[in-house]
Write a protein that holds these residues in place. Structure first.
Motif, PDB file in Angstrom:
ATOM      1  N   HIS A  95      45.706  37.071  43.384  1.00  0.00           N
ATOM      2  CA  HIS A  95      47.042  36.895  42.809  1.00  0.00           C
ATOM      3  C   HIS A  95      47.727  38.217  42.467  1.00  0.00           C
ATOM      4  CE1 HIS A  95      46.793  32.568  42.502  1.00  0.00           C
ATOM      5  NE2 HIS A  95      45.626  32.662  41.887  1.00  0.00           N
ATOM      6  N   TYR A  96      47.011  39.320  42.565  1.00  0.00           N
ATOM      7  CA  TYR A  96      47.536  40.612  42.127  1.00  0.00           C
ATOM      8  C   TYR A  96      47.628  41.592  43.293  1.00  0.00           C
ATOM      9  CZ  TYR A  96      46.307  38.599  37.662  1.00  0.00           C
ATOM     10  OH  TYR A  96      46.207  37.758  36.588  1.00  0.00           O
ATOM     11  N   ALA A  97      48.666  42.412  43.267  1.00  0.00           N
ATOM     12  CA  ALA A  97      48.846  43.424  44.304  1.00  0.00           C
ATOM     13  C   ALA A  97      47.904  44.608  44.083  1.00  0.00           C
ATOM     14  CB  ALA A  97      50.296  43.913  44.310  1.00  0.00           C
ATOM     15  N   LEU A  98      47.401  44.766  42.864  1.00  0.00           N
ATOM     16  CA  LEU A  98      46.508  45.873  42.494  1.00  0.00           C
ATOM     17  C   LEU A  98      47.148  47.225  42.776  1.00  0.00           C
ATOM     18  CD1 LEU A  98      43.034  44.452  43.536  1.00  0.00           C
ATOM     19  CD2 LEU A  98      44.139  44.403  41.297  1.00  0.00           C
ATOM     20  N   ARG A  99      48.325  47.391  42.233  1.00  0.00           N
ATOM     21  CA  ARG A  99      49.049  48.660  42.313  1.00  0.00           C
ATOM     22  C   ARG A  99      49.136  49.250  40.916  1.00  0.00           C
ATOM     23  NH1 ARG A  99      53.021  45.889  46.291  1.00  0.00           N
ATOM     24  NH2 ARG A  99      53.639  44.826  44.405  1.00  0.00           N
ATOM     25  N   GLY A 145      50.237  50.117  37.456  1.00  0.00           N
ATOM     26  CA  GLY A 145      51.150  49.381  36.603  1.00  0.00           C
ATOM     27  C   GLY A 145      50.766  47.918  36.448  1.00  0.00           C
ATOM     28  N   ASP A 146      49.983  47.390  37.404  1.00  0.00           N
ATOM     29  CA  ASP A 146      49.520  46.012  37.289  1.00  0.00           C
ATOM     30  C   ASP A 146      48.505  45.919  36.157  1.00  0.00           C
ATOM     31  OD1 ASP A 146      51.058  45.196  39.399  1.00  0.00           O
ATOM     32  OD2 ASP A 146      49.394  44.993  40.815  1.00  0.00           O
ATOM     33  N   GLY A 147      48.418  44.764  35.543  1.00  0.00           N
ATOM     34  CA  GLY A 147      47.454  44.530  34.490  1.00  0.00           C
ATOM     35  C   GLY A 147      47.721  43.200  33.831  1.00  0.00           C
ATOM     36  N   SER A 148      46.785  42.780  33.014  1.00  0.00           N
ATOM     37  CA  SER A 148      46.930  41.500  32.341  1.00  0.00           C
ATOM     38  C   SER A 148      45.903  41.409  31.229  1.00  0.00           C
ATOM     39  CB  SER A 148      46.708  40.368  33.342  1.00  0.00           C
ATOM     40  OG  SER A 148      46.938  39.115  32.735  1.00  0.00           O
ATOM     41  N   SER A 183      43.711  46.799  33.813  1.00  0.00           N
ATOM     42  CA  SER A 183      44.898  47.517  34.278  1.00  0.00           C
ATOM     43  C   SER A 183      44.558  48.397  35.466  1.00  0.00           C
ATOM     44  CB  SER A 183      45.493  48.369  33.153  1.00  0.00           C
ATOM     45  OG  SER A 183      44.569  49.346  32.733  1.00  0.00           O
ATOM     46  N   ILE A 184      45.592  48.702  36.223  1.00  0.00           N
ATOM     47  CA  ILE A 184      45.498  49.627  37.346  1.00  0.00           C
ATOM     48  C   ILE A 184      46.396  50.814  37.027  1.00  0.00           C
ATOM     49  CG2 ILE A 184      45.951  49.996  39.811  1.00  0.00           C
ATOM     50  CD1 ILE A 184      43.733  48.002  39.427  1.00  0.00           C
ATOM     51  N   THR A 185      45.876  52.018  37.135  1.00  0.00           N
ATOM     52  CA  THR A 185      46.666  53.224  36.916  1.00  0.00           C
ATOM     53  C   THR A 185      46.482  54.140  38.120  1.00  0.00           C
ATOM     54  OG1 THR A 185      44.854  54.360  35.785  1.00  0.00           O
ATOM     55  CG2 THR A 185      46.396  53.117  34.406  1.00  0.00           C
TER      56      THR A 185
END
Length: 71
Positions: free
Chosen positions: A35-39, A41-44, A58-60
């Motif tokens: 469900h996530y692009a994994l770029r 800024g993504d996180g939950s 999170s992805i940084t």
């Protein structure tokens, strides 16, 4: 990019209960990975089996200046 997963473990729980709960959290997150692009800024939020927020993923970018990304 850098993937970060932080989960606050219940200090009152036994090691066995903590391992079981963490395993459930990882299986749930892994099952929803598509469900996530994994770029950057993504996180939950991350929730336990009682639907309480217990952490965050999170992805940084690898050059992040976020102080929580310090090794």
């Amino acid at each position: 990019m850098k993937f970060r997963l932080e989960v606050d473990m219940d200090e009152a729980a036994s090691a066995e209960e903590s391992a079981r709960e963490l395993g459930r959290i990882l299986r749930y997150w892994g099952g929803n990975l598509h469900h996530y692009a994994l770029r950057p800024g993504d996180g939950s939020a991350v929730y336990d089996s009682g639907y309480r927020e217990v952490g965050r993923w999170s992805i940084t970018s690898t050059g992040s200046t976020d102080p929580t990304d310090a090794a």
